[in-house]
Every structure is written in structure tokens, then in C-alpha cells.
Design a protein around this motif. Structure first.
Motif, short mmCIF file in Angstrom:
data_model
loop_
_atom_site.label_atom_id
_atom_site.label_comp_id
_atom_site.label_asym_id
_atom_site.label_seq_id
_atom_site.Cartn_x
_atom_site.Cartn_y
_atom_site.Cartn_z
N VAL A 47 14.20 21.65 40.60
CA VAL A 47 14.42 22.53 41.60
C VAL A 47 13.18 22.61 42.46
O VAL A 47 12.98 22.40 43.73
CB VAL A 47 14.82 23.94 41.40
CG1 VAL A 47 14.80 25.01 42.79
CG2 VAL A 47 16.23 24.01 41.03
N GLY B 247 13.53 28.25 41.76
CA GLY B 247 13.39 27.56 40.51
C GLY B 247 13.26 28.52 39.31
O GLY B 247 13.72 28.30 38.24
N VAL C 101 14.45 19.83 45.44
CA VAL C 101 15.05 20.61 46.18
C VAL C 101 14.45 20.97 47.73
O VAL C 101 13.14 21.39 47.60
CB VAL C 101 15.67 22.04 45.88
CG1 VAL C 101 16.34 22.87 46.80
CG2 VAL C 101 16.31 21.79 44.59
#
Length: 540
Positions: free
Chosen positions: A58, A77, A62
């Protein structure tokens, strides 16, 4: 000597090692590479690695959009890491609940002091005080005395099975209102099974057991576990979910009035009462056939219950004082903030005293008032508090820390931008959907974890729709308490399932209509009664 030899140095030798020195003459057996890999790559270790691995994915991959979303991405995260460990139970839940204390500062989300403050506030004080009182009630067997007295009232002659079932369920729900629902189920199940032990079991070879007896046993066990859950919805102290909701409301909207014990009771009790009536009707229809009372009457009689009550003896001074302290606490909770026109005692202290204030104060009295059982002994001492559920306290703190982190990191704003499509959605469609989603997730994870995950998201959805956040927060939080289908849904279900009287199909048959009825009642009462009760919370 074939085995290992242990040498313990004398206590007077200051240079002796702190631990025993072990001399093992047996040759060390080397593990093969395959054995070492199997030892390392166990399913539990893989689940442990899954949390930080997902967090890394993440944080590195991301893109939340915008120029300054690093902190929000880090928060996302950390959330993924925590929920991966919560769902898989790779690490004990209380330990996972403490991870914000080091993850938030390390990822630049919050300062260490700010995170630590989330683990001790008025809501957690309320939990600690109420749990100490619950331990006192359990220690002096007050719950058992209460259960037997109420059951005696409902055990009429000739025996009426639905009425007796109502007495057992109502007692459980009442006890669950004032202590955690799991504790209520644990304390009431022995009382209920004690009554059922008077009935012949299906394994008995000496007599034919009427089908109505087996059905009534299932009804009693199901009634206890579900009544504990339903009763807990009535008050803030009945379940950790309600406390998480109140804490998140206070965290997200510090300028708004906090939700008081009495306000929640005026909404939660009517809702719980409606669901309780439906529960009793379902159990009567499915498990109390016509003639059940006649089949049970040879085994259940008022004299049996009176004999058990007589064994407890008359109430002593300690029991009366615990009841007086408990009753005083309930009165203080209910009168701190009554209405805008009739201010409660909280006005005297300009709002500085909360429900947690009186909870800890009354619990402190238990350590001051003598028990008059032994000379110098008080009603409670710290050794009796070893059973305090610190796992729930830590989970509540984690929920409050997550709420603060989602808000301060900017993740809440990012989530709200992705929910713009809900602006045109009608509330009557969203509220039942929120309740059903929460009620589905909670079957596979804990009620508290489900609430901690959903409530921050529901706040942003409410802002996007332009409605008051409580209109979605309350259905989501209460829906998370509808864990009625599986034994693993909540510890209360496990308590009932381990008695051996019920099967999963019994929970499915009873829990599904109860879950649907609860969703319908909640969808109706929240925009009507809820809007009236919470009217001072910023215009619900």
C-alpha cells in the motif's frame, strides 16, 4: 546419565547465573533444510508476514491522488496491516491493538503522546469502573440470586414453558444491560444449564425423552446467548461496540455534545425491547410446541428453584452494599444529563464530569467499604480484579487511535472524495444496506473490529450524502452486534455452543429471522426515535 543435567547455583552466590545451567550430553540433531523451512513457513508465520507485506504494498504502490497524501497513504497501510492481523489472529488481538503505539509514530501519522492519550479517556474509564463492579457482582453471586428470584416469578403452576423461557431470557437481557454481554452470557449459562440438568438427557437409556424436552433445552441456550447480545444494545456498558461508537463520535466531533448514558438508553432500550420480543416469539414458535409445559412439569418445579435459592442463604452485608453501590451508579449514569430543560447533576461541574468519572468513583468505594466477612476485609481487593478484560480495554484504545489517525492524516478526506456517487442515494436505501453489511462482516470477525473498521468510513459516507453522521454510525455499530448465525461470530455464541444443546442449524434457523427483524426495526427507529433522542447532537 542419559538425560540432561541441571545445576542450580546457591542463592548466596552473587556471581551465580540468573537461570539454571543445563548440561546436555546428548548429541545435537541437525535439522534438514526441508524441516527448517517447514518450521519457518507455518501458516501462522505466513499470516504474521502478511500484515507488514500488505502495508508495504500500500505504501509503495497505492496512489491516493493529490500532492500531499503521503501521511494518508501511510495510515491506509497501517490500517491494512492491523486488520490483516485482526482477521487472521496471527498475533493475539490485544497485542495487535497496541500496534498503533509504535506504528503511528514510525509512519509519521501521530506523535507518541497523542496516540497514548487514545488509550485512556472517559469512555475507557467507564469500562474499567463498570467491569470492576461486574466482578464484584460475580464474586458475591448476586447474579445467581437475581436469576433464581426472577425465574421463580415466571415458574407458575401449572408450568408454562413460554413463560419460563421468557423469565430466563429477560433475566439474561437485564444482567447484560449492566455488564459486558459476554460476561453476562458466561455468568447466566451455568444458571440456565443448572435448570436444564433437572431434565432427562437424550443419552439416557432408562426413559424415553419427550421431544418437547430437547426442544426446550435448545430454546433456553439460544435464548441466553441471544438475550445477552440484545440486552447489551440497551446501554453503553452492555457491549464494547457502543463504547467504540461513542468514543469515535467524541474523537471526530469534539465540538459536539458527547453521547451520554441516558441518551443512549432512551434509544437503545426501545430498540432492544422490540428485538427481544421478536426473539422470544421465534423461540416459542420453533421450540415450545403445544404441551411442552406438561412434558416439563415432572422435572421442573418451584420447590427445586427455592431449594437452590435457600442454599445461597440470606443476603449478607457485603451483597447488600455491592447492590447499593451498583444501584447508585445506575442512578448517577441516568441523571447526569437528563434533558435541556431539566439539567442533571453534571451541570454542577460545568460538564467536566463524565460517565467514566462516576464509574471509577463508585468502583473505588468497593475498595473502601468493609465486607464484614473477615476483619479488615473490604468488599473488593486487587487480587479479585485479575479477571479484568484488558483485551477489550486495549481494543477500545486502538479503535479511538485509529479514528484519530484517519482524521488527522487526511485519509478521511480522501475517502470522502471517492464516495461522491452516494450524494443522490436515498437514506432509506443506504441505512438497511449499512446494517446488513455490518451484520454480515461481524459473522467472520469480532464485533469490535467490525465497528472499528466501518464507523470511520460511514462518517465520510454521511458527509458525502449530506446527512447527520449518527444516522449511519448507529446502524453500522448496532448491525455489527447482529452476530446470530455462526458459533464463531461472538464469544457469547461459543459459550452456548459448547454446552452441546445446540447445533449450527439451530443458530441459523433462529438467527436469520432475528437478524432481518433487527435490521427492519433499526431502519425504522433510527430516523424517527433516534432523530428525537439525539436531536442535540448537531441537528440529527
Amino acid at each position: 546419565m542419559n538425560g540432561g543435567e541441571v545445576t542450580v547455583a546457591g542463592s548466596d552466590d552473587l556471581k551465580s547465573p540468573l537461570l539454571p545451567v543445563v548440561h546436555n550430553d546428548e548429541p545435537f540433531e541437525r535439522q534438514t533444510v526441508g524441516q527448517q523451512l517447514r518450521t519457518i513457513f507455518t501458516p501462522k508465520n505466513c499470516y504474521i508476514a502478511l500484515g507488514p507485506l500488505l502495508c508495504a504494498v500500500v505504501c509503495l504502490c497505492v496512489d491516493l491522488g493529490g500532492d500531499d497524501t503521503t501521511t494518508a497513504r501511510n495510515m491506509l497501510g497501517v490500517l491494512v496491516w492491523m486488520f490483516a492481523w485482526w482477521l487472521t489472529e496471527a498475533v493475539p488481538m490485544p497485542i495487535t491493538s497496541m500496534t498503533p503505539l509504535f506504528l503511528f509514530p514510525l509512519f509519521g501519522i501521530s506523535a507518541a503522546d497523542d496516540v497514548a492519550n487514545s488509550y485512556m479517556d472517559d469512555v475507557i474509564s467507564l469500562v474499567l469502573g463498570s467491569f470492576i463492579l461486574a466482578l464484584a457482582v460475580e464474586h458475591y453471586n448476586i447474579h445467581r440470586r437475581l436469576a433464581l428470584n426472577i425465574t421463580l416469578v415466571f415458574c407458575v403452576e401449572p408450568l408454562n414453558a413460554p413463560l419460563l423461557l421468557l423469565g430466563i431470557c429477560a433475566t439474561t437481557a437485564f444482567v447484560s444491560m449492566w455488564m459486558h454481554n459476554v460476561a453476562a452470557a458466561v455468568m447466566m449459562m451455568p444458571v440456565a444449564t443448572g435448570i436444564l440438568q433437572r431434565l432427562p438427557s437424550s443419552s439416557s437409556s432408562t426413559e424415553v425423552v419427550p421431544p418437547a424436552v430437547g426442544k426446550f433445552c435448545r430454546a433456553v441456550v439460544l435464548g441466553v446467548i441471544y438475550s445477552a447480545a440484545v440486552g447489551g444494545m440497551s446501554t453503553l456498558t452492555g457491549t464494547g461496540v457502543n463504547l467504540i461508537l461513542v468514543g469515535m463520535w467524541k474523537s471526530y466531533f469534539p465540538e459536539a455534545d458527547p453521547i451520554s448514558f441516558s441518551q443512549w438508553f432512551f434509544f437503545g432500550f426501545p430498540l432492544a425491547l422490540c428485538i427481544f420480543v421478536v426473539l422470544w416469539c421465534i423461540l416459542c414458535v420453533m421450540y415450545c410446541p403445544k404441551g411442552a409445559g406438561q412434558a416439563l412439569s415432572p422435572y421442573l418445579h418451584k420447590s427445586h428453584l427455592r431449594r437452590e435459592l435457600d442454599l445461597l442463604g440470606p443476603m449478607n452485608f457485603a451483597e447488600k452494599m455491592v447492590l447499593a453501590v451498583f444501584g447508585g451508579l445506575v442512578v448517577l449514569w441516568m441523571t447526569r444529563n437528563i434533558t435541556d430543560d431539566i439539567p442533571g447533576w453534571g451541570r454542577i461541574f460545568d460538564g467536566r464530569a463524565g460517565d467514566g468519572t462516576v464509574s471509577v468513583m463508585m468502583a473505588t468505594l468497593l475498595f473502601i467499604i468493609p465486607s464484614k466477612i473477615k476483619k479488615g476485609e473490604k468488599l473488593m481487593d486487587w487480587s479479585k480484579c485479575k479477571k479484568l478484560p484488558w483485551n477489550i480495554v486495549l481494543l477500545l484504545g486502538a479503535g479511538f487511535a485509529i479514528a484519530d489517525g484517519v482524521r488527522t492524516s487526511g485519509l478521511a478526506e480522501v475517502l470522502s472524495k471517492g464516495l461522491v456517487f452516494l450524494e443522490t442515494a436515498p437514506y432509506w436505501a443506504i441505512a438497511p444496506m449499512v446494517c446488513l453489511i455490518a451484520a454480515t462482516i461481524t459473522e467472520f470477525t469480532s464485533n469490535n473490529a467490525t465497528t472499528t473498521l466501518l464507523v470511520p468510513l460511514l462518517i465520510e459516507i454521511a458527509k458525502t450524502m449530506g446527512i447527520h453522521p449518527l444516522l449511519l454510525m448507529v446502524p453500522g455499530a448496532i448491525g455489527a452486534q447482529f452476530a446470530f448465525l455462526l458459533p464463531t461470530g461472538t464469544p457469547s455464541n461459543v459459550v452456548g455452543f459448547t454446552t452441546g444443546h445446540i447445533e449450527i442449524k439451530d443458530m441459523m434457523k433462529t438467527g436469520l429471522p432475528l437478524k432481518i427483524a433487527g435490521t427492519i426495526f433499526l431502519s425504522i427507529l433510527m430516523p424517527t426515535l433516534g432523530a428525537y433522542v439525539f436531536a442535540s447532537k448537531g441537528g440529527v
